[in-house]
Scaffold this active site. Structure first.
Site, PDB file in Angstrom:
ATOM      1  N   CYS A   6       0.829  -1.203   0.000  1.00  0.00           N
ATOM      2  CA  CYS A   6       0.000   0.000   0.000  1.00  0.00           C
ATOM      3  C   CYS A   6       0.862   1.252   0.000  1.00  0.00           C
ATOM      4  CB  CYS A   6      -0.893   0.056   1.247  1.00  0.00           C
ATOM      5  SG  CYS A   6      -1.988  -1.354   1.461  1.00  0.00           S
ATOM      6  N   ASP A  22      21.522  36.416 -14.243  1.00  0.00           N
ATOM      7  CA  ASP A  22      20.280  36.789 -14.913  1.00  0.00           C
ATOM      8  C   ASP A  22      19.772  38.120 -14.366  1.00  0.00           C
ATOM      9  OD1 ASP A  22      17.843  35.503 -16.586  1.00  0.00           O
ATOM     10  OD2 ASP A  22      17.056  36.600 -14.868  1.00  0.00           O
TER      11      ASP A  22
END
Length: 516
Positions: free
Chosen positions: A34, A475
């Site tokens: 499970c 950047d």
């Protein structure tokens, strides 16, 4: 991979959904495995075993729980971000490489012998590459069996099985039921979607800041390739056996994905690429906890939990976008990309008639079989030239870009030749831009190409290769975002400050872009 019993048991005892996909719980007294969060189990310690993969649980004869469906849990974030051989192998297996090229093809892509690869995967995952691919085939087959009226032989082929006998034996072993019994038990109803669609629910670990993903993708959308409309992201896909389209709609606890495929064998690769695009296998709790420890980022994390890194469905496409976006605004890059895509390319060879299918995973559906010329059909080379339903198509392929005339680029000659150099490297095999690539090697090869610098290579590492720890400190928008938050805003000082964000600097980069 060794799993700490006490930690895993506490997660199971508390039904902690955050660990779904991290490991699997086997209960030897019932013979099932499970998710950690399954509400159906209260296992005694002596009856519990923990496994790093569904395939490992299946390997000792356990069957998948029919209530929690552990094989449909979110993917492990560990294998999603790890850059080592096992992490790369798991991404390639999810993309269907074993089904297409076998274990020899997987081993060749990774640069190891089959024997050594089997040894590494068995040590980390509790199962070898064949067993891991087999578990994925079983999940794909179960979806098609329970939700369509397709003949079993066609399902077996679409799911990647080599024979009907192998298909039958695998499903009996994994689900303790014959394929026909799975179909009878699930039942079918009329699907709400049109012919030729496959509708799936893609699970994720909450929280998910869906609007941030849609905002990012919307501003970079290209006419005829992708678009955001009414809260749904639509795009064309280039897949191993043909083309396709997908519509992705974030919802509570899942992303609804509606796929249209020219070839059903592309179902698993399409799902893997959509999950990768939206970064659905991330662990937002761990990421946000690290970034929120910085007082400068804490308010943003509290206001917008679950920010993901928008990634890519096509490495070559992302590389072209990155090169064209060097040192120009997003708007200017979109104009150049649009011109590139609108330049006529050779028409792809038509494919044979296809069969329409309707599928609803974790729901209901039927199959409506109608031979037709699929509007998005085409081989792996089909892309910029062929369009699918609604006008969306995959991005240009490397061969198609090389066939474009100079006039189709609309950019400086140096940048045009950089794109052609990239395409030639992809075509001749000297550069691999797939999800399972060795990131460090790919970055080195990119930097060796004329016209590609550190920003472009690192941008691709973050978005195409899935590196979670990239900071684009040079950047301009990142530096503006840092300044807006009162952080150091020169590349050197920002690099030093960002050490505290490891190993999640890619997610910090997205937050700095949003702050800008």
């Amino acid at each position: 991979m060794e799993l700490d019993f006490e930690r895993c048991y506490r997660a199971v005892d508390s039904r902690d959904q955050r660990f779904d996909g991290w490991f699997y719980t086997g209960v030897t007294s019932t013979g099932i495995y499970c998710r950690p969060s399954c509400p159906a189990i209260t296992p005694k310690r002596k009856n519990v075993r923990f496994f790093p993969s569904a395939a490992a649980a299946q390997g000792i004869g356990l069957r998948a729980c029919r209530r929690c469906r552990p094989d449909a849990a979110p993917g492990s974030p560990l294998w999603d971000v790890r850059a080592d051989v096992v992490g790369r192998a798991m991404r390639l297996i999810a993309d269907g490489v074993v089904d297409r090229d076998g274990v020899p093809g997987l081993a060749s892509r990774l640069g190891y012998t089959e024997r050594h690869l089997h040894r590494m995967l068995s040590a980390e995952m509790g199962a070898g590459p064949l067993a891991l691919a087999r578990a994925q085939r079983a999940q794909t087959a179960r979806i098609l069996i329970e939700t369509t009226g397709l003949p079993m032989a066609e399902i077996a082929f679409a799911a990647g099985f080599g024979s009907i006998r192998q298909f039958n034996d695998t499903l009996r072993e994994v689900y303790a039921s014959a394929p026909s019994d799975l179909r009878t038990a699930r039942g079918r109803q009329q699907a709400p979607t049109g012919a030729g669609t496959i509708a799936l629910r893609l699970a994720y670990r909450p929280p998910l800041h869906a609007q941030a993903l849609l905002d990012f993708l919307a501003v970079r959308a290209l006419p005829g390739v992708d678009e955001v409309r009414d809260g749904t992201y639509h795009r064309g896909l280039r897949l191993p056996h043909g083309t396709g389209q997908v519509a992705l709609t974030p919802a509570d606890g899942h992303v609804a994905a509606t796929l249209r495929l020219a070839d059903l064998r592309d179902l698993a690769p399409a799902v893997a690429r959509c999950r990768r695009l939206l970064d659905l296998d991330a662990d937002p709790a761990a990421i946000d906890a690290t970034l929120a420890a910085d007082p400068a980022l804490a308010p943003a994390v509290a206001a917008e939990p679950g920010i993901r890194v928008p990634r890519a469905v096509d490495g070559f496409e992302m590389a072209v976008r990155a090169i064209i976006g060097q040192q120009v605004s997003v708007t200017a890059a979109q104009k150049s990309l649009t011109r590139l895509l609108q330049t006529p390319t050779p028409t792809p060879t038509p494919t044979p008639d296809r069969v329409d299918h309707e599928v609803i995973a974790d729901g209901v559906g039927v199959s409506r079989q109608q031979p037709h010329d699929h509007p998005g059909a085409g081989g792996p080379g089909a892309g910029g030239g062929g369009s699918g339903a609604g006008g969306l198509r995959g991005f240009l392929g490397a061969e198609e870009l090389l066939a474009l005339p100079d006039s189709g680029f609309g950019m400086p000659a140096a940048r045009r030749e950089t794109l052609r150099g990239l395409a030639r490297a992809v075509v001749d095999g000297s550069l691999d831009l797939a999800a399972g690539v060795d990131r460090e090697d790919a970055v080195r090869r990119l930097l060796a190409l004329p016209g590609i610098g550190p920003w472009t290579a690192n941008y691709l590492a973050m978005r195409a290769f899935g590196d979670p720890d990239v900071l684009l400190s040079t950047d301009l928008a990142v530096r503006r975002g840092a300044a807006a938050l009162g952080l150091p805003d020169t590349p050197t000082t920002l690099d030093g400050y960002a050490e505290r964000w490891r190993p999640w600097r890619s997610y910090a980069t997205i937050r700095l872009w949003r702050a800008a």
